[in-house]
Write a protein that holds these residues in place. Structure first.
Motif, PDB file in Angstrom:
ATOM      1  N   TRP A  40      36.428  27.525  29.590  1.00 18.57           N
ATOM      2  CA  TRP A  40      35.154  26.945  30.004  1.00 18.57           C
ATOM      3  C   TRP A  40      34.878  27.096  31.496  1.00 18.57           C
ATOM      4  CZ3 TRP A  40      31.036  25.702  27.327  1.00 18.57           C
ATOM      5  CH2 TRP A  40      31.174  25.576  25.948  1.00 18.57           C
ATOM      6  N   THR A  41      35.728  27.807  32.205  1.00 24.41           N
ATOM      7  CA  THR A  41      35.483  28.061  33.620  1.00 24.41           C
ATOM      8  C   THR A  41      34.166  28.806  33.779  1.00 24.41           C
ATOM      9  OG1 THR A  41      37.860  28.236  34.035  1.00 24.41           O
ATOM     10  CG2 THR A  41      36.394  29.187  35.691  1.00 24.41           C
ATOM     11  N   GLY A  42      33.391  28.414  34.775  1.00 25.51           N
ATOM     12  CA  GLY A  42      32.168  29.144  35.078  1.00 25.51           C
ATOM     13  C   GLY A  42      32.499  30.527  35.610  1.00 25.51           C
ATOM     14  N   SER A  43      31.571  31.461  35.419  1.00 24.80           N
ATOM     15  CA  SER A  43      31.790  32.818  35.916  1.00 24.80           C
ATOM     16  C   SER A  43      30.451  33.433  36.326  1.00 24.80           C
ATOM     17  CB  SER A  43      32.463  33.684  34.851  1.00 24.80           C
ATOM     18  OG  SER A  43      31.630  33.826  33.716  1.00 24.80           O
ATOM     19  N   SER A  44      30.536  34.406  37.199  1.00 26.58           N
ATOM     20  CA  SER A  44      29.350  35.097  37.680  1.00 26.58           C
ATOM     21  C   SER A  44      28.572  35.682  36.505  1.00 26.58           C
ATOM     22  CB  SER A  44      29.788  36.211  38.638  1.00 26.58           C
ATOM     23  OG  SER A  44      28.685  36.966  39.049  1.00 26.58           O
ATOM     24  N   LYS A  45      27.303  35.303  36.403  1.00 23.50           N
ATOM     25  CA  LYS A  45      26.408  35.767  35.343  1.00 23.50           C
ATOM     26  C   LYS A  45      26.985  35.516  33.953  1.00 23.50           C
ATOM     27  CE  LYS A  45      24.381  39.102  38.410  1.00 23.50           C
ATOM     28  NZ  LYS A  45      24.209  40.502  38.774  1.00 23.50           N
ATOM     29  N   ASN A  46      27.852  34.525  33.851  1.00 21.00           N
ATOM     30  CA  ASN A  46      28.524  34.154  32.600  1.00 21.00           C
ATOM     31  C   ASN A  46      29.215  35.348  31.943  1.00 21.00           C
ATOM     32  OD1 ASN A  46      29.388  32.242  30.722  1.00 21.00           O
ATOM     33  ND2 ASN A  46      27.661  32.644  29.362  1.00 21.00           N
ATOM     34  N   ARG A  47      29.754  36.239  32.749  1.00 19.17           N
ATOM     35  CA  ARG A  47      30.424  37.432  32.218  1.00 19.17           C
ATOM     36  C   ARG A  47      31.741  37.101  31.526  1.00 19.17           C
ATOM     37  NH1 ARG A  47      28.814  40.508  37.287  1.00 19.17           N
ATOM     38  NH2 ARG A  47      27.053  41.743  36.565  1.00 19.17           N
ATOM     39  N   GLN A  48      32.395  36.028  31.992  1.00 23.58           N
ATOM     40  CA  GLN A  48      33.701  35.663  31.419  1.00 23.58           C
ATOM     41  C   GLN A  48      34.615  36.889  31.409  1.00 23.58           C
ATOM     42  OE1 GLN A  48      33.203  33.108  27.839  1.00 23.58           O
ATOM     43  NE2 GLN A  48      31.014  33.301  28.289  1.00 23.58           N
ATOM     44  N   GLY A  49      34.695  37.516  32.579  1.00 22.23           N
ATOM     45  CA  GLY A  49      35.430  38.771  32.724  1.00 22.23           C
ATOM     46  C   GLY A  49      36.929  38.578  32.855  1.00 22.23           C
ATOM     47  N   TRP A  50      37.510  37.940  31.860  1.00 19.81           N
ATOM     48  CA  TRP A  50      38.933  37.648  31.887  1.00 19.81           C
ATOM     49  C   TRP A  50      39.499  37.602  30.487  1.00 19.81           C
ATOM     50  CZ3 TRP A  50      36.183  33.314  34.473  1.00 19.81           C
ATOM     51  CH2 TRP A  50      35.603  32.438  33.548  1.00 19.81           C
ATOM     52  N   ARG A  51      40.786  37.729  30.430  1.00 19.60           N
ATOM     53  CA  ARG A  51      41.558  37.446  29.228  1.00 19.60           C
ATOM     54  C   ARG A  51      42.795  36.710  29.705  1.00 19.60           C
ATOM     55  NH1 ARG A  51      37.388  38.776  27.846  1.00 19.60           N
ATOM     56  NH2 ARG A  51      36.736  40.162  26.181  1.00 19.60           N
ATOM     57  N   GLY A  88      34.746  41.793  35.319  1.00 16.42           N
ATOM     58  CA  GLY A  88      35.106  40.543  35.984  1.00 16.42           C
ATOM     59  C   GLY A  88      35.267  40.725  37.483  1.00 16.42           C
ATOM     60  N   ASN A  89      35.603  39.631  38.154  1.00 15.15           N
ATOM     61  CA  ASN A  89      35.850  39.709  39.589  1.00 15.15           C
ATOM     62  C   ASN A  89      36.943  38.714  39.976  1.00 15.15           C
ATOM     63  OD1 ASN A  89      34.567  37.132  40.578  1.00 15.15           O
ATOM     64  ND2 ASN A  89      32.778  38.062  39.618  1.00 15.15           N
ATOM     65  N   ASP A  90      37.533  38.957  41.131  1.00 14.09           N
ATOM     66  CA  ASP A  90      38.665  38.145  41.567  1.00 14.09           C
ATOM     67  C   ASP A  90      38.271  36.696  41.841  1.00 14.09           C
ATOM     68  OD1 ASP A  90      40.358  40.282  41.332  1.00 14.09           O
ATOM     69  OD2 ASP A  90      40.356  40.770  43.469  1.00 14.09           O
ATOM     70  N   PHE A  91      37.047  36.461  42.316  1.00 15.56           N
ATOM     71  CA  PHE A  91      36.608  35.089  42.571  1.00 15.56           C
ATOM     72  C   PHE A  91      36.665  34.271  41.285  1.00 15.56           C
ATOM     73  CE2 PHE A  91      33.366  31.777  43.009  1.00 15.56           C
ATOM     74  CZ  PHE A  91      33.770  31.182  44.196  1.00 15.56           C
ATOM     75  N   ASP A  92      36.161  34.845  40.208  1.00 20.00           N
ATOM     76  CA  ASP A  92      36.159  34.133  38.928  1.00 20.00           C
ATOM     77  C   ASP A  92      37.571  33.946  38.382  1.00 20.00           C
ATOM     78  OD1 ASP A  92      33.424  33.892  39.053  1.00 20.00           O
ATOM     79  OD2 ASP A  92      33.018  35.532  37.650  1.00 20.00           O
ATOM     80  N   ILE A  93      38.456  34.912  38.613  1.00 21.18           N
ATOM     81  CA  ILE A  93      39.853  34.754  38.196  1.00 21.18           C
ATOM     82  C   ILE A  93      40.469  33.578  38.942  1.00 21.18           C
ATOM     83  CG2 ILE A  93      42.159  35.803  38.290  1.00 21.18           C
ATOM     84  CD1 ILE A  93      40.446  36.903  36.003  1.00 21.18           C
ATOM     85  N   GLY A  94      40.166  33.449  40.229  1.00 18.96           N
ATOM     86  CA  GLY A  94      40.661  32.311  41.010  1.00 18.96           C
ATOM     87  C   GLY A  94      40.129  30.989  40.488  1.00 18.96           C
ATOM     88  N   ARG A  95      38.867  30.984  40.091  1.00 19.57           N
ATOM     89  CA  ARG A  95      38.286  29.769  39.512  1.00 19.57           C
ATOM     90  C   ARG A  95      39.008  29.395  38.217  1.00 19.57           C
ATOM     91  NH1 ARG A  95      31.996  30.377  38.876  1.00 19.57           N
ATOM     92  NH2 ARG A  95      32.199  28.153  38.433  1.00 19.57           N
ATOM     93  N   ALA A  96      39.298  30.384  37.383  1.00 16.34           N
ATOM     94  CA  ALA A  96      40.007  30.122  36.120  1.00 16.34           C
ATOM     95  C   ALA A  96      41.415  29.588  36.398  1.00 16.34           C
ATOM     96  CB  ALA A  96      40.058  31.388  35.270  1.00 16.34           C
ATOM     97  N   ALA A  97      42.082  30.175  37.387  1.00 19.96           N
ATOM     98  CA  ALA A  97      43.425  29.703  37.741  1.00 19.96           C
ATOM     99  C   ALA A  97      43.378  28.246  38.194  1.00 19.96           C
ATOM    100  CB  ALA A  97      44.033  30.585  38.833  1.00 19.96           C
ATOM    101  N   GLN A  98      42.395  27.903  39.012  1.00 20.35           N
ATOM    102  CA  GLN A  98      42.276  26.524  39.485  1.00 20.35           C
ATOM    103  C   GLN A  98      41.989  25.574  38.320  1.00 20.35           C
ATOM    104  OE1 GLN A  98      43.111  25.610  42.411  1.00 20.35           O
ATOM    105  NE2 GLN A  98      42.036  23.780  43.017  1.00 20.35           N
ATOM    106  N   ASN A  99      41.145  25.994  37.375  1.00 24.44           N
ATOM    107  CA  ASN A  99      40.891  25.145  36.207  1.00 24.44           C
ATOM    108  C   ASN A  99      42.156  24.947  35.385  1.00 24.44           C
ATOM    109  OD1 ASN A  99      38.213  24.701  36.801  1.00 24.44           O
ATOM    110  ND2 ASN A  99      37.449  25.468  34.853  1.00 24.44           N
ATOM    111  N   ILE A 100      42.948  26.011  35.237  1.00 25.08           N
ATOM    112  CA  ILE A 100      44.221  25.893  34.519  1.00 25.08           C
ATOM    113  C   ILE A 100      45.092  24.854  35.206  1.00 25.08           C
ATOM    114  CG2 ILE A 100      46.406  27.102  34.074  1.00 25.08           C
ATOM    115  CD1 ILE A 100      44.655  29.621  33.491  1.00 25.08           C
ATOM    116  N   MET A 101      45.191  24.938  36.523  1.00 27.09           N
ATOM    117  CA  MET A 101      46.053  24.029  37.269  1.00 27.09           C
ATOM    118  C   MET A 101      45.542  22.591  37.236  1.00 27.09           C
ATOM    119  SD  MET A 101      47.052  26.572  40.405  1.00 27.09           S
ATOM    120  CE  MET A 101      48.213  25.405  41.152  1.00 27.09           C
TER     121      MET A 101
END
Length: 177
Positions: A40-51, A88-101
């Protein structure tokens, strides 16, 4: 002026990295909640560019060979590798990591981010496509409070204490660092 939620604000400013874990597996329920928060982490343009790839056992140990400072991941019961997809982009990956933590902390689960320096090795271990990126993982486990206290005491003389002050950190309208 709207006041921040006390619980949310305290969770953010109180989040600490933990490198020592109890020798017990993470519960399926806790892992599910943590992964749901990542999803549920927010992402740029809701791309959800992660796995997200949950790693444990021998696979986790092999992945640790892709970084220089991966002891927390090696010692944790499991980790979550954050894969950036081509859109995806690194900013959004960082956001996902912070949400995990943050989600982990809310559940009483400790966490530590880990950098995977050797991309080729990380990709090989987890069969990551070449157009994807895998630079970070988050170690997860129940904290070993006694070991953590001992480690913090041992480091207390040589690590900087506290945080940089707002006055030294923030400028307005132009850099004044």
């Amino acid at each position: 002026m709207l006041q921040p939620s006390s619980d949310t604000y305290q969770a953010i400013v109180g989040l600490r990295v933990v490198r020592n874990y109890e020798d017990r597996p993470l519960s399926d329920g806790d892992l599910h909640h943590i992964l749901e928060a990542a999803r549920w982490t927010g992402s740029s343009k809701n791309r959800q560019g992660w796995r997200f790839i949950v790693v444990d056992g021998a696979v986790k140990d092999d992945l640790c060979e892709a970084g220089s400072f991966t002891k927390p991941l090696r010692d944790a019961p499991l980790g979550v590798a954050l894969v950036r997809t081509p859109d995806g982009n690194d900013f959004d990956i960082g956001r996902a990591a912070q949400n995990i933590m943050l989600a982990a902390a809310a559940l009483g689960v400790a966490s530590c981010p880990v950098t995977l320096h050797d991309q080729d090795k990380a990709h090989a271990v987890l069969s990551i496509p070449s157009d994807h990126s895998l630079r970070w993982a988050v170690a997860l486990g129940y904290p070993d409070e006694a070991a953590e206290r001992r480690q913090r005491q041992a480091r207390s003389g040589w690590l900087p204490a506290g945080r940089t002050s707002i006055a030294d950190l923030v400028s307005y309208n132009r850099f004044s660092g």
